[in-house]
Design an enzyme around this catalytic site. Structure first.
Site, PDB file in Angstrom:
ATOM      1  N   ASP A   1      47.735  15.361   6.143  1.00 45.80           N
ATOM      2  CA  ASP A   1      47.160  14.263   6.923  1.00 45.80           C
ATOM      3  C   ASP A   1      47.345  14.511   8.416  1.00 45.80           C
ATOM      4  O   ASP A   1      48.471  14.623   8.899  1.00 45.80           O
ATOM      5  CB  ASP A   1      47.862  12.941   6.547  1.00 45.80           C
ATOM      6  CG  ASP A   1      47.261  11.759   7.272  1.00 45.80           C
ATOM      7  OD1 ASP A   1      46.285  11.185   6.758  1.00 45.80           O
ATOM      8  OD2 ASP A   1      47.766  11.403   8.367  1.00 45.80           O
TER       9      ASP A   1
ATOM     10  N   TYR B   1      46.646  12.682  17.214  1.00 45.17           N
ATOM     11  CA  TYR B   1      47.960  13.345  17.132  1.00 45.17           C
ATOM     12  C   TYR B   1      47.992  14.600  18.019  1.00 45.17           C
ATOM     13  O   TYR B   1      49.058  15.142  18.288  1.00 45.17           O
ATOM     14  CB  TYR B   1      48.323  13.768  15.703  1.00 45.17           C
ATOM     15  CG  TYR B   1      48.363  12.653  14.669  1.00 45.17           C
ATOM     16  CD1 TYR B   1      48.328  11.313  15.038  1.00 45.17           C
ATOM     17  CD2 TYR B   1      48.439  12.952  13.314  1.00 45.17           C
ATOM     18  CE1 TYR B   1      48.352  10.304  14.081  1.00 45.17           C
ATOM     19  CE2 TYR B   1      48.472  11.947  12.360  1.00 45.17           C
ATOM     20  CZ  TYR B   1      48.415  10.625  12.752  1.00 45.17           C
ATOM     21  OH  TYR B   1      48.439   9.639  11.806  1.00 45.17           O
TER      22      TYR B   1
ATOM     23  N   LYS C   1      41.153  11.921  11.298  1.00 44.45           N
ATOM     24  CA  LYS C   1      40.741  10.552  11.642  1.00 44.45           C
ATOM     25  C   LYS C   1      40.018  10.511  12.981  1.00 44.45           C
ATOM     26  O   LYS C   1      40.399  11.220  13.923  1.00 44.45           O
ATOM     27  CB  LYS C   1      41.971   9.621  11.707  1.00 44.45           C
ATOM     28  CG  LYS C   1      42.890   9.757  10.501  1.00 44.45           C
ATOM     29  CD  LYS C   1      44.049   8.784  10.527  1.00 44.45           C
ATOM     30  CE  LYS C   1      45.095   9.185   9.510  1.00 44.45           C
ATOM     31  NZ  LYS C   1      46.071  10.182   9.986  1.00 44.45           N
TER      32      LYS C   1
ATOM     33  N   HIS D   1      40.141   5.564  12.439  1.00 44.39           N
ATOM     34  CA  HIS D   1      41.596   5.401  12.613  1.00 44.39           C
ATOM     35  C   HIS D   1      42.011   3.942  12.800  1.00 44.39           C
ATOM     36  O   HIS D   1      43.017   3.507  12.250  1.00 44.39           O
ATOM     37  CB  HIS D   1      42.060   6.239  13.814  1.00 44.39           C
ATOM     38  CG  HIS D   1      43.497   6.631  13.753  1.00 44.39           C
ATOM     39  ND1 HIS D   1      43.945   7.861  14.150  1.00 44.39           N
ATOM     40  CD2 HIS D   1      44.599   5.973  13.348  1.00 44.39           C
ATOM     41  CE1 HIS D   1      45.256   7.937  13.977  1.00 44.39           C
ATOM     42  NE2 HIS D   1      45.676   6.797  13.495  1.00 44.39           N
TER      43      HIS D   1
HETATM   44  N1  LIG Z   1      46.811   5.814  10.181  1.00 45.87           N
HETATM   45  C1  LIG Z   1      47.766   5.500  11.017  1.00 45.87           C
HETATM   46  O1  LIG Z   1      47.609   4.645  11.903  1.00 45.87           O
HETATM   47  C2  LIG Z   1      49.106   6.198  10.898  1.00 45.87           C
HETATM   48  C3  LIG Z   1      50.216   5.713  11.604  1.00 45.87           C
HETATM   49  C4  LIG Z   1      51.439   6.375  11.436  1.00 45.87           C
HETATM   50  C5  LIG Z   1      51.539   7.480  10.616  1.00 45.87           C
HETATM   51  N2  LIG Z   1      50.436   7.952   9.958  1.00 45.87           N
HETATM   52  C6  LIG Z   1      50.534   9.127   9.062  1.00 45.87           C
HETATM   53  O2  LIG Z   1      51.584   8.882   8.120  1.00 45.87           O
HETATM   54  C7  LIG Z   1      52.503   9.969   8.161  1.00 45.87           C
HETATM   55  C8  LIG Z   1      53.900   9.532   7.781  1.00 45.87           C
HETATM   56  O3  LIG Z   1      54.385   8.547   8.665  1.00 45.87           O
HETATM   57  P1  LIG Z   1      55.460   8.838   9.824  1.00 45.87           P
HETATM   58  O4  LIG Z   1      55.380  10.254  10.200  1.00 45.87           O
HETATM   59  O5  LIG Z   1      55.218   7.817  10.870  1.00 45.87           O
HETATM   60  O6  LIG Z   1      56.870   8.478   9.185  1.00 45.87           O
HETATM   61  P2  LIG Z   1      57.612   8.684   7.772  1.00 45.87           P
HETATM   62  O7  LIG Z   1      56.975   9.746   6.960  1.00 45.87           O
HETATM   63  O8  LIG Z   1      57.806   7.326   7.179  1.00 45.87           O
HETATM   64  O9  LIG Z   1      59.046   9.163   8.286  1.00 45.87           O
HETATM   65  C9  LIG Z   1      59.214  10.379   8.948  1.00 45.87           C
HETATM   66  C10 LIG Z   1      60.679  10.472   9.384  1.00 45.87           C
HETATM   67  O10 LIG Z   1      61.524  10.448   8.228  1.00 45.87           O
HETATM   68  C11 LIG Z   1      62.392  11.574   8.251  1.00 45.87           C
HETATM   69  N3  LIG Z   1      62.522  12.034   6.868  1.00 45.87           N
HETATM   70  C12 LIG Z   1      61.539  12.511   6.072  1.00 45.87           C
HETATM   71  N4  LIG Z   1      62.029  12.784   4.846  1.00 45.87           N
HETATM   72  C13 LIG Z   1      63.338  12.489   4.873  1.00 45.87           C
HETATM   73  C14 LIG Z   1      64.379  12.564   3.921  1.00 45.87           C
HETATM   74  N5  LIG Z   1      64.140  12.999   2.677  1.00 45.87           N
HETATM   75  N6  LIG Z   1      65.636  12.175   4.284  1.00 45.87           N
HETATM   76  C15 LIG Z   1      65.891  11.732   5.546  1.00 45.87           C
HETATM   77  N7  LIG Z   1      64.934  11.644   6.508  1.00 45.87           N
HETATM   78  C16 LIG Z   1      63.665  12.027   6.168  1.00 45.87           C
HETATM   79  C17 LIG Z   1      61.746  12.590   9.136  1.00 45.87           C
HETATM   80  O11 LIG Z   1      62.749  13.336   9.787  1.00 45.87           O
HETATM   81  P3  LIG Z   1      62.934  14.925   9.540  1.00 45.87           P
HETATM   82  O12 LIG Z   1      61.807  15.574  10.286  1.00 45.87           O
HETATM   83  O13 LIG Z   1      64.277  15.188  10.113  1.00 45.87           O
HETATM   84  O14 LIG Z   1      62.862  15.158   8.066  1.00 45.87           O
HETATM   85  C18 LIG Z   1      61.005  11.717  10.147  1.00 45.87           C
HETATM   86  O15 LIG Z   1      61.873  11.350  11.200  1.00 45.87           O
HETATM   87  C19 LIG Z   1      52.378  10.462   9.599  1.00 45.87           C
HETATM   88  O16 LIG Z   1      53.011  11.708   9.789  1.00 45.87           O
HETATM   89  C20 LIG Z   1      50.890  10.440   9.776  1.00 45.87           C
HETATM   90  O17 LIG Z   1      50.292  11.562   9.153  1.00 45.87           O
HETATM   91  C21 LIG Z   1      49.233   7.315  10.091  1.00 45.87           C
END
Ligand SMILES: NC(=O)c1ccc[n+]([C@@H]2O[C@H](COP(=O)([O-])OP(=O)(O)OC[C@H]3O[C@@H](n4cnc5c(N)ncnc54)[C@H](OP(=O)(O)O)[C@@H]3O)[C@@H](O)[C@H]2O)c1
Length: 308
Positions: free
Chosen positions: A84, A89, A114, A147
């Site tokens: 994704d 980004y 997106k 988006h």
């Molecule tokens: N459509 C939208 O508006 C929108 C908005 C936000 C995000 N997104 C998408 O959703 C994806 C995921 O959301 P996100 O990146 O915001 O946050 P997330 O996946 O909820 O959390 C990522 C964080 O969690 C940590 N983490 C991951 N696995 C872990 C584990 N097993 N144990 C401990 N820590 C862990 C990572 O650190 P480490 O790197 O240290 O593992 C990172 O700091 C994004 O990357 C993006 O592609 C879309």
């Protein structure tokens, strides 16, 4: 309101939004359909146009430049097939380089990008889509999302419908749309969105939105499925107590919970150990009492007010 006939009939494939787990284990609340993922390793749900989409994928927000290349290549090598990204980004080129570095066949991947608000509009959307493709080094996308429900959504959707019909996108959808935005889009769309990617995690579960999306025949996809660790997600005592029963971490309990709800989740990680951990969620099953405890964590409010 009378719905016009959609090119893609949601009803035919709506059952694909719920499914059975590996080994036929019973999941909560849905008509079961079992399908292999594009690679056969991560299970897929079936979108309302019949396209399979892995139930678990890899998020790339903040994974830019060399870090993005390395993480995407690592994630693919470990078995992730849904990647994704988004124009905003600023990492589509890195994601593309990571895909190339992985050496995987294009058809084995499910790549999402997106359309950002600044690129909304008929001509601008077409141009932005091509720019995304060029940066990614691909000649089609599996999923392209609007988006945010801002800007010229109607004109953007028309452009995306055309790109879909030309075979340049395998499924089109939206992100951060509420019911009112979906209702408006459905009033003029000739193709129903396949996916709505919205914030969802233990602290903002979005059950109402999920129920509503099921009615529409639109797949819910969870962004920030681990709440980015906010609200002390990774040390939350309720999740930890559940995890102790199954020898799983808080992240794994959360990701298993998304899976059992039939929701696509796209956790991001920059660490190989976490990438592996996050894939390792298909060998245990939360029971009804676990689910009830996780239900109690719902604060029913966004944990990302700065993005509102
Ligand atoms: N459509 C939208 O508006 C929108 C908005 C936000 C995000 N997104 C998408 O959703 C994806 C995921 O959301 P996100 O990146 O915001 O946050 P997330 O996946 O909820 O959390 C990522 C964080 O969690 C940590 N983490 C991951 N696995 C872990 C584990 N097993 N144990 C401990 N820590 C862990 C990572 O650190 P480490 O790197 O240290 O593992 C990172 O700091 C994004 O990357 C993006 O592609 C879309």
């Amino acid at each position: 309101m009378q719905r016009r006939e959609f090119i893609q009939t949601g009803a035919r494939f709506a059952a694909g939004a719920m499914f059975m787990g590996f080994g036929g284990s019973k999941l909560f609340g849905g008509a079961p359909v079992s399908r292999p993922g594009p690679t056969g390793s991560i299970e897929s749900i079936t979108l309302n146009n019949g396209i399979p989409m892995p139930i678990l994928g890899f998020g790339t927000l903040y994974l830019n430049e060399d870090l993005g290349v390395r993480c995407v290549a690592d994630a693919i090598s470990l078995g992730y097939r849904l990647i994704d990204t988004a124009t905003v980004y600023g990492n589509e080129a890195s994601v593309g380089a990571g895909i190339k570095k992985s050496g995987i066949n294009r058809e084995e991947l499910f790549v999402t990008s997106k359309l950002w608000v600044d690129d909304s509009g008929y001509e601008k959307a077409k141009k932005a889509f091509q720019t995304s493709l060029d940066k990614l080094g691909l000649d089609y996308l599996d999923l392209y999302l609007i988006h945010r429900p801002r800007g010229e959504v109607k004109a953007s959707w028309k452009a995306m419908e055309e790109l879909y019909k030309e075979g340049k996108i395998r499924a089109i959808g939206v992100s951060n749309f509420e019911d009112k935005h979906l209702e408006e889009l459905l009033s003029y769309a000739s193709i129903k969105p396949a996916v709505n990617q919205i914030e969802s995690h233990a602290f903002f579960q979005q059950d109402k939105a999920n129920q509503s999306l099921k009615q529409y025949g639109i797949q819910m996809e969870a962004w920030s499925p681990l709440a980015q660790g906010r609200n002390r997600h990774f040390t939350n005592e309720t999740l930890a107590a559940i995890g102790e029963k199954y020898h799983k971490t808080n992240a794994q309990v959360s990701l298993r919970w998304h899976y059992q709800r039939g929701i696509v989740a796209i956790p991001r990680s920059s660490q190989k150990a976490h990438m592996i951990e996050n894939l390792n969620v298909f060998d245990f099953e939360l029971d009804a009492s676990d689910i009830k405890k996780i239900d109690s964590l719902d604060l029913n409010i966004t944990q990302f007010p700065e993005w509102e």
